[in-house]
Design a protein around this motif. Structure first.
Motif, PDB file in Angstrom:
ATOM      1  N   VAL A  72       0.831  -1.200   0.000  1.00  0.00           N
ATOM      2  CA  VAL A  72       0.000   0.000   0.000  1.00  0.00           C
ATOM      3  C   VAL A  72       0.869   1.255   0.000  1.00  0.00           C
ATOM      4  CG1 VAL A  72      -1.717   1.336   1.275  1.00  0.00           C
ATOM      5  CG2 VAL A  72      -1.936  -1.158   1.115  1.00  0.00           C
ATOM      6  N   GLN A  73       1.865   1.286   0.856  1.00  0.00           N
ATOM      7  CA  GLN A  73       2.746   2.447   0.927  1.00  0.00           C
ATOM      8  C   GLN A  73       3.517   2.630  -0.379  1.00  0.00           C
ATOM      9  OE1 GLN A  73       2.672   4.707   3.361  1.00  0.00           O
ATOM     10  NE2 GLN A  73       1.034   3.453   4.257  1.00  0.00           N
ATOM     11  N   LEU A  74       3.967   1.515  -0.954  1.00  0.00           N
ATOM     12  CA  LEU A  74       4.699   1.576  -2.223  1.00  0.00           C
ATOM     13  C   LEU A  74       3.831   2.193  -3.310  1.00  0.00           C
ATOM     14  CD1 LEU A  74       7.153   0.811  -4.017  1.00  0.00           C
ATOM     15  CD2 LEU A  74       6.024  -1.406  -4.393  1.00  0.00           C
ATOM     16  N   ARG A  75       2.573   1.727  -3.423  1.00  0.00           N
ATOM     17  CA  ARG A  75       1.702   2.214  -4.500  1.00  0.00           C
ATOM     18  C   ARG A  75       1.312   3.675  -4.303  1.00  0.00           C
ATOM     19  NH1 ARG A  75      -1.767  -3.401  -4.613  1.00  0.00           N
ATOM     20  NH2 ARG A  75      -0.113  -4.639  -5.599  1.00  0.00           N
ATOM     21  N   ARG A  76       1.182   4.091  -3.038  1.00  0.00           N
ATOM     22  CA  ARG A  76       0.891   5.501  -2.797  1.00  0.00           C
ATOM     23  C   ARG A  76       2.079   6.395  -3.131  1.00  0.00           C
ATOM     24  NH1 ARG A  76      -2.438   5.343   2.998  1.00  0.00           N
ATOM     25  NH2 ARG A  76      -4.264   4.208   2.185  1.00  0.00           N
ATOM     26  N   SER A  77       3.269   5.808  -3.165  1.00  0.00           N
ATOM     27  CA  SER A  77       4.475   6.597  -3.434  1.00  0.00           C
ATOM     28  C   SER A  77       4.848   6.603  -4.908  1.00  0.00           C
ATOM     29  CB  SER A  77       5.653   6.047  -2.621  1.00  0.00           C
ATOM     30  OG  SER A  77       6.074   4.772  -3.121  1.00  0.00           O
ATOM     31  N   ILE A  78       4.041   5.922  -5.742  1.00  0.00           N
ATOM     32  CA  ILE A  78       4.313   5.826  -7.181  1.00  0.00           C
ATOM     33  C   ILE A  78       3.098   6.331  -7.952  1.00  0.00           C
ATOM     34  CG2 ILE A  78       4.739   4.247  -9.107  1.00  0.00           C
ATOM     35  CD1 ILE A  78       6.258   2.445  -7.206  1.00  0.00           C
ATOM     36  N   GLY A  79       3.302   7.283  -8.843  1.00  0.00           N
ATOM     37  CA  GLY A  79       2.214   7.753  -9.693  1.00  0.00           C
ATOM     38  C   GLY A  79       1.912   6.747 -10.786  1.00  0.00           C
ATOM     39  N   TYR A  80       0.645   6.694 -11.209  1.00  0.00           N
ATOM     40  CA  TYR A  80       0.236   5.693 -12.199  1.00  0.00           C
ATOM     41  C   TYR A  80      -0.774   6.321 -13.150  1.00  0.00           C
ATOM     42  CZ  TYR A  80      -0.750   0.843 -13.722  1.00  0.00           C
ATOM     43  OH  TYR A  80      -0.869  -0.330 -14.435  1.00  0.00           O
ATOM     44  N   VAL A  81      -0.462   6.310 -14.456  1.00  0.00           N
ATOM     45  CA  VAL A  81      -1.349   6.853 -15.488  1.00  0.00           C
ATOM     46  C   VAL A  81      -1.667   5.730 -16.462  1.00  0.00           C
ATOM     47  CG1 VAL A  81      -1.702   8.663 -17.212  1.00  0.00           C
ATOM     48  CG2 VAL A  81      -0.129   9.056 -15.296  1.00  0.00           C
ATOM     49  N   ILE A  82      -2.969   5.498 -16.708  1.00  0.00           N
ATOM     50  CA  ILE A  82      -3.370   4.424 -17.602  1.00  0.00           C
ATOM     51  C   ILE A  82      -4.091   4.979 -18.818  1.00  0.00           C
ATOM     52  CG2 ILE A  82      -3.517   2.714 -15.750  1.00  0.00           C
ATOM     53  CD1 ILE A  82      -6.537   3.140 -15.691  1.00  0.00           C
TER      54      ILE A  82
END
Length: 322
Positions: A72-82
């Motif tokens: 969870v912390q990892l994904r919150r720290s990485i931006g993601y554009v689809i």
């Protein structure tokens, strides 16, 4: 920096999406992963934020194994554009864009200031767009909001999975230009998946070419054009692009001044306008992060980056004449 070490991904049916992949994605650069459908490029990208997990091998972010990091912390720290953006239609642009800052517990003033700043950077007036809803925006505007949302929590890494492929050609080209300009301001580690070689050559600092779960070549756009590692890479780039580059490599820089920046403020090496594109490439190879100050006599008439030179080299003859 993102590092893959002997990574294999094997699905339950036995399919190997990735086969013993080892590579490095440099920090603060835009790395494009490209290859034909089914080559493993999206699987490779999804492993960075643990949406896919390796069957074997290790993945590191700044030399820390991501297996040690909370999902969870990892994904919150990485931006993601689809590609499909995924904006919530019942929420305003401001609310859509501030989802991660809310999860991170940012105060309202900080959230609002960040969203306003990013909307400005992506060409959307905050006063006009913050209180609008996604369906009131064009596809290109919605995709810009998707980029704002990915950057809102100020991540070091941004993943972009074919984000512009559903757009019309004009919007797509505009967003490619804006992404390059934005990256010069924010200096994030961006990983961008595409199947479009023209897009990759235009926006990338580094390109990873994949085929059937394996990496065929890693290099700059210019390296791939000058020295394709094998026949697959040569054909995927396109023989015509290579021929165009070589044919126009002897053209003079002064023929392409209209392509070059006139207001660059960073470091630059001088080069006479009568120099050829090939001579400019060779000079820039020594300091690829710099630009070339193209001179006529004692006067600088333009500043050329490696990407500008590549664009000049790929122009068709009728476009040069214009």
């Amino acid at each position: 920096m993102i590092r893959f070490e002997n990574v294999t991904k094997r699905f339950p049916d036995g399919t190997e999406a990735l086969k013993d992949v080892s590579l490095v994605m440099p920090a603060h650069q835009l790395t494009v992963i490209i290859g034909p459908s089914g080559c493993g490029k999206t699987t490779l990208m999804k492993m960075i934020n643990k949406l896919e997990k390796p069957s074997n091998g290790k993945i590191y972010i700044d030399e820390q194994p991501i297996t040690d990091l909370d999902e969870v912390q990892l994904r919150r720290s990485i931006g993601y554009v689809i590609q499909r953006i995924g904006l919530f239609p019942h929420m305003t642009i401001a609310d859509n864009a501030s989802l991660v800052p809310k999860l991170l517990g940012w105060p309202k003033e900080k959230k609002d200031a960040r969203i306003r700043e990013l909307l400005e950077l992506t060409g959307l007036s905050p006063d006009t767009y913050m209180e609008r809803y996604p369906l009131e925006l064009s596809g290109g505007q919605q995709q810009r909001v998707g980029v704002v949302r990915a950057l809102a929590g100020d991540p070091n890494i941004v993943l972009m999975d074919e984000p512009f492929s559903a757009l019309d050609p004009i919007s797509r080209e505009q967003l490619q230009d804006e992404l390059r300009n934005l990256q010069q301001t924010i200096h994030k580690t961006i990983v961008f998946v595409t199947h479009d070689m023209d897009e990759a050559l235009k926006i990338a600092d580094t390109i990873i070419v994949m085929k059937e779960g394996q990496v065929e070549q890693v290099g700059t756009p210019q390296q791939l054009i000058d020295e394709p590692a094998n026949e697959f890479v040569r054909n995927f780039i396109g023989i015509e692009r290579i021929r165009q580059k070589r044919a126009f490599g002897d053209k003079k820089l002064k023929e392409f001044i209209h392509l070059f920046d006139t207001e660059w403020q960073g470091e630059a090496q001088t080069i006479p306008a009568d120099s050829t594109i090939n001579e400019a490439f060779h000079q820039l190879e020594k300091n690829p992060s710099h630009r070339l100050a193209v001179t006529a006599g004692d006067r600088v008439i333009g500043y050329a980056s490696g990407r500008d030179l590549l664009k000049a080299a790929l122009l068709k003859e009728e476009e040069v004449a214009q």
